[in-house]
Design a protein around this motif. Sequence first.
Motif, PDB file in Angstrom:
ATOM      1  N   ALA A 129      -4.064  16.556  -5.641  1.00  0.00           N
ATOM      2  CA  ALA A 129      -5.088  17.134  -4.609  1.00  0.00           C
ATOM      3  C   ALA A 129      -5.488  18.679  -5.105  1.00  0.00           C
ATOM      4  O   ALA A 129      -4.632  19.357  -5.568  1.00  0.00           O
ATOM      5  N   ASN A 130      -6.662  18.857  -5.203  1.00  0.00           N
ATOM      6  CA  ASN A 130      -7.224  20.346  -5.600  1.00  0.00           C
ATOM      7  C   ASN A 130      -7.132  21.139  -4.321  1.00  0.00           C
ATOM      8  O   ASN A 130      -6.694  20.730  -3.067  1.00  0.00           O
ATOM      9  N   THR A 131      -7.307  22.273  -4.406  1.00  0.00           N
ATOM     10  CA  THR A 131      -7.123  23.586  -3.156  1.00  0.00           C
ATOM     11  C   THR A 131      -8.084  23.143  -2.232  1.00  0.00           C
ATOM     12  O   THR A 131      -8.057  23.205  -0.898  1.00  0.00           O
ATOM     13  N   THR A 132      -9.419  22.780  -2.676  1.00  0.00           N
ATOM     14  CA  THR A 132     -10.591  22.602  -1.753  1.00  0.00           C
ATOM     15  C   THR A 132     -10.187  21.318  -0.752  1.00  0.00           C
ATOM     16  O   THR A 132     -10.511  21.461   0.446  1.00  0.00           O
ATOM     17  N   ALA A 133      -9.600  20.298  -1.236  1.00  0.00           N
ATOM     18  CA  ALA A 133      -9.290  19.273  -0.408  1.00  0.00           C
ATOM     19  C   ALA A 133      -8.210  19.731   0.685  1.00  0.00           C
ATOM     20  O   ALA A 133      -8.193  19.322   1.720  1.00  0.00           O
ATOM     21  N   SER A 134      -7.234  20.651   0.260  1.00  0.00           N
ATOM     22  CA  SER A 134      -6.261  21.129   1.341  1.00  0.00           C
ATOM     23  C   SER A 134      -7.126  21.914   2.155  1.00  0.00           C
ATOM     24  O   SER A 134      -6.693  21.865   3.503  1.00  0.00           O
ATOM     25  N   GLU A 135      -8.049  22.520   1.874  1.00  0.00           N
ATOM     26  CA  GLU A 135      -8.727  23.570   2.930  1.00  0.00           C
ATOM     27  C   GLU A 135      -9.408  22.359   3.761  1.00  0.00           C
ATOM     28  O   GLU A 135      -9.650  23.121   4.989  1.00  0.00           O
ATOM     29  N   ILE A 136     -10.323  21.357   3.286  1.00  0.00           N
ATOM     30  CA  ILE A 136     -11.025  20.792   4.243  1.00  0.00           C
ATOM     31  C   ILE A 136     -10.153  19.815   4.948  1.00  0.00           C
ATOM     32  O   ILE A 136     -10.608  19.922   6.251  1.00  0.00           O
ATOM     33  N   LEU A 137      -9.312  19.177   4.345  1.00  0.00           N
ATOM     34  CA  LEU A 137      -8.318  18.337   5.261  1.00  0.00           C
ATOM     35  C   LEU A 137      -7.397  18.805   6.119  1.00  0.00           C
ATOM     36  O   LEU A 137      -6.812  18.267   6.925  1.00  0.00           O
ATOM     37  N   GLY A 138      -6.815  20.034   5.710  1.00  0.00           N
ATOM     38  CA  GLY A 138      -5.693  20.842   6.405  1.00  0.00           C
ATOM     39  C   GLY A 138      -4.356  20.388   6.082  1.00  0.00           C
ATOM     40  O   GLY A 138      -3.422  20.618   6.801  1.00  0.00           O
ATOM     41  N   TYR A 139      -4.429  19.864   4.915  1.00  0.00           N
ATOM     42  CA  TYR A 139      -2.857  19.257   4.411  1.00  0.00           C
ATOM     43  C   TYR A 139      -2.207  20.376   3.339  1.00  0.00           C
ATOM     44  O   TYR A 139      -3.177  20.990   2.548  1.00  0.00           O
ATOM     45  N   SER A 140      -1.229  20.569   3.606  1.00  0.00           N
ATOM     46  CA  SER A 140      -0.418  21.488   2.267  1.00  0.00           C
ATOM     47  C   SER A 140      -0.216  20.375   1.169  1.00  0.00           C
ATOM     48  O   SER A 140      -0.267  19.450   1.359  1.00  0.00           O
ATOM     49  N   ALA A 141       0.187  21.261   0.155  1.00  0.00           N
ATOM     50  CA  ALA A 141       0.482  20.422  -1.138  1.00  0.00           C
ATOM     51  C   ALA A 141       1.418  19.556  -0.867  1.00  0.00           C
ATOM     52  O   ALA A 141       1.809  18.405  -1.543  1.00  0.00           O
ATOM     53  N   GLU A 142       2.790  19.975  -0.042  1.00  0.00           N
ATOM     54  CA  GLU A 142       3.736  19.125   0.012  1.00  0.00           C
ATOM     55  C   GLU A 142       3.565  18.103   1.008  1.00  0.00           C
ATOM     56  O   GLU A 142       3.902  17.094   0.726  1.00  0.00           O
ATOM     57  N   ALA A 143       2.590  18.310   1.916  1.00  0.00           N
ATOM     58  CA  ALA A 143       2.270  17.129   3.013  1.00  0.00           C
ATOM     59  C   ALA A 143       1.555  15.986   2.306  1.00  0.00           C
ATOM     60  O   ALA A 143       1.643  14.907   2.857  1.00  0.00           O
ATOM     61  N   PHE A 144       0.578  16.554   1.142  1.00  0.00           N
ATOM     62  CA  PHE A 144       0.003  15.527   0.655  1.00  0.00           C
ATOM     63  C   PHE A 144       0.643  14.453  -0.166  1.00  0.00           C
ATOM     64  O   PHE A 144       0.287  13.505  -0.050  1.00  0.00           O
ATOM     65  N   ARG A 145       1.808  14.795  -0.407  1.00  0.00           N
ATOM     66  CA  ARG A 145       2.759  13.796  -1.156  1.00  0.00           C
ATOM     67  C   ARG A 145       3.039  12.456  -0.317  1.00  0.00           C
ATOM     68  O   ARG A 145       3.410  11.546  -0.810  1.00  0.00           O
ATOM     69  N   THR A 146       3.166  12.828   0.990  1.00  0.00           N
ATOM     70  CA  THR A 146       3.480  11.786   1.836  1.00  0.00           C
ATOM     71  C   THR A 146       2.281  11.173   2.509  1.00  0.00           C
ATOM     72  O   THR A 146       2.426  10.234   3.405  1.00  0.00           O
ATOM     73  N   THR A 147       1.147  11.354   2.042  1.00  0.00           N
ATOM     74  CA  THR A 147      -0.152  11.263   2.993  1.00  0.00           C
ATOM     75  C   THR A 147      -0.716   9.907   2.060  1.00  0.00           C
ATOM     76  O   THR A 147      -0.732  10.219   0.713  1.00  0.00           O
ATOM     77  N   THR A 148      -1.321   8.845   2.575  1.00  0.00           N
ATOM     78  CA  THR A 148      -1.905   7.815   1.957  1.00  0.00           C
ATOM     79  C   THR A 148      -3.488   7.761   2.251  1.00  0.00           C
ATOM     80  O   THR A 148      -3.970   8.606   2.888  1.00  0.00           O
ATOM     81  N   VAL A 149      -4.186   7.053   1.340  1.00  0.00           N
ATOM     82  CA  VAL A 149      -5.565   6.883   1.569  1.00  0.00           C
ATOM     83  C   VAL A 149      -6.031   6.385   2.821  1.00  0.00           C
ATOM     84  O   VAL A 149      -7.164   6.684   3.216  1.00  0.00           O
ATOM     85  N   PHE A 150      -5.161   5.485   3.341  1.00  0.00           N
ATOM     86  CA  PHE A 150      -5.496   4.797   4.787  1.00  0.00           C
ATOM     87  C   PHE A 150      -5.354   5.975   5.766  1.00  0.00           C
ATOM     88  O   PHE A 150      -6.005   5.906   6.913  1.00  0.00           O
ATOM     89  N   THR A 151      -4.669   7.096   5.633  1.00  0.00           N
ATOM     90  CA  THR A 151      -4.563   7.995   6.668  1.00  0.00           C
ATOM     91  C   THR A 151      -5.925   9.036   6.418  1.00  0.00           C
ATOM     92  O   THR A 151      -6.484   9.373   7.347  1.00  0.00           O
ATOM     93  N   ILE A 152      -6.120   9.387   5.012  1.00  0.00           N
ATOM     94  CA  ILE A 152      -7.453  10.242   4.993  1.00  0.00           C
ATOM     95  C   ILE A 152      -8.641   9.418   5.175  1.00  0.00           C
ATOM     96  O   ILE A 152      -9.558  10.050   5.535  1.00  0.00           O
ATOM     97  N   ASN A 153      -8.638   8.189   4.918  1.00  0.00           N
ATOM     98  CA  ASN A 153      -9.945   7.499   4.961  1.00  0.00           C
ATOM     99  C   ASN A 153      -9.658   6.232   5.819  1.00  0.00           C
ATOM    100  O   ASN A 153      -9.446   5.050   5.345  1.00  0.00           O
ATOM    101  N   PRO A 154      -9.779   6.302   7.171  1.00  0.00           N
ATOM    102  CA  PRO A 154      -9.486   5.166   8.063  1.00  0.00           C
ATOM    103  C   PRO A 154     -10.347   3.928   7.784  1.00  0.00           C
ATOM    104  O   PRO A 154     -10.019   2.883   8.342  1.00  0.00           O
ATOM    105  N   SER A 155     -11.362   4.132   7.228  1.00  0.00           N
ATOM    106  CA  SER A 155     -12.397   2.993   6.919  1.00  0.00           C
ATOM    107  C   SER A 155     -12.068   1.981   6.046  1.00  0.00           C
ATOM    108  O   SER A 155     -12.547   0.932   5.840  1.00  0.00           O
ATOM    109  N   ILE A 156     -10.861   2.353   5.030  1.00  0.00           N
ATOM    110  CA  ILE A 156     -10.041   1.508   4.063  1.00  0.00           C
ATOM    111  C   ILE A 156      -9.130   0.833   4.473  1.00  0.00           C
ATOM    112  O   ILE A 156      -8.183   1.423   4.977  1.00  0.00           O
ATOM    113  N   THR A 157      -9.211  -0.444   4.480  1.00  0.00           N
ATOM    114  CA  THR A 157      -7.937  -1.291   4.904  1.00  0.00           C
ATOM    115  C   THR A 157      -7.347  -1.796   3.688  1.00  0.00           C
ATOM    116  O   THR A 157      -7.851  -1.464   2.462  1.00  0.00           O
ATOM    117  N   ARG A 158      -6.004  -2.084   3.812  1.00  0.00           N
ATOM    118  CA  ARG A 158      -5.208  -2.382   2.685  1.00  0.00           C
ATOM    119  C   ARG A 158      -5.623  -3.549   2.056  1.00  0.00           C
ATOM    120  O   ARG A 158      -5.668  -3.684   0.809  1.00  0.00           O
TER     121      ARG A 158
END
Length: 465
Positions: free
Chosen positions: A378-407
């Motif tokens: 993830a780039n720095t802009t994504a961290s600033e908009i979504l509020g995740y640190s670079a370390e936190a992004f590593r355990t974050t999934t697409v379903f958390t960031i975009n709840p409209s996407i199902t498995r």
Amino acid sequence: MQCIMQPIARIKEALALNPKGLSITELSDLLGLHRNATAHYLEILQLRGDADAKKSGTAKNFFPVHRMPVSALLHFCLFPAVVLDNRLDVAMVNDPALELLGCTLDVLYGEPATRVPIPLFTAPALAGRYHETLHGKPGTATVRTLLKGRMRSLNVHLLPVVFDTGREGCALVIMDETERQNADAEVHRWQKRYEALAGGMREWAVRLLPDMTILSASESYAAHVGRTIGELAGFRFTPILSPEDRIRIRQVIATLAPERPAAMLEVRTFDAEGRVRREEWEFTGIFSGAGTCKEVHATGRDVTYLRQLEAELGRHRAHLEAMIQERTCEMQDANRDLLRVIAEKEEIERELTFTQFAFDHASDSILLFDRAGFVYKANTTASEILGYSAEAFRTTTVFTINPSITRTAWERMWEDAVPGKKERVASIHRTKSGIIIDVEVSRTFVRFGDTMYFCSIARERSPES
């Protein structure tokens, strides 16, 4: 560039001080660097051949090592070279090696070194050292072996190398010393002959009057000219010399004086078969009390063979100097090529640094997801908009960031994945604090190496849109 090289230099220093190895976590804690950055720098060191990694349990420990990149070795090496991979199978062979070994590539490629049907590779001086070279210890072995039906003396340099993939290997750089050793042996034989000639030579001795009439001569001289001692008495010394040297000898004898009683001269003579010989003579005057030369004592020896040896040695020396000059020019050319490659590498590293800077500071949020849905990068802009640190992004999934996407939808997207195909949709993103943001997403699949990633480039939508 400097901001990359300084941490790399610090990591190399830390590894040098800890030869038992350090893990990524230990290095990042020791140097105060981010763990991801430390891993990135270690990967650079591995590709450059300056570090090795070994698994210790579930962790990797990194060790200092000096390895030559395989691509650089094969590009610059002028000698036969064979490269073994980390399983000690033959991975690369250059053309000079195929010529020296007298075989085609299919005989060697992919075969374990100890099973190659060429005695060189199973020689005890080499076979027992493959593993230690693979683990970073260089060495040199001298091997006498049969190649193409001829016994050869080889000087084999075992070099730790690293492939472009970062995997370690072992290179055999083979120098054929057969011709040089044969030349050394020939020179040695000539030197021995020279020493035997100089040490065992019996000099000739002749007593002369100043007018060059022979008074007496030694048996060795009589045998040399093919006459008896009695026959030589009263004989002129000059008839066995060339006309030019007769004049030179008369001039030398005429210059003898008490203050300069001796002189040496090399003359040309002819033997019984008419062959030209070289003789070295020393003339010493015997003077009366008044300083008048009464007799001349001449001692001589045949130096024909000595001059032939000197000429032979001169030819060997000239050949050796020519070889040295040639090799020096080749090394200078190789050094210039190496400097050019280094300059190109530095330019590539600068471009990579700029690319990373542009990625991090893009105005849009850029996210890369792996097949399982986890954020890969993830780039720095994504961290600033979504509020995740670079370390936190590593355990974050697409379903958390975009709840409209199902498995189910995610799996369907991957089933229809085509690298490079772009799609622009309106969607939503959820920040770490739970706030839903309306975004416009440009998404596509990208492939890097053998791995595919899902790329999401998003920007916030204004209420009007």
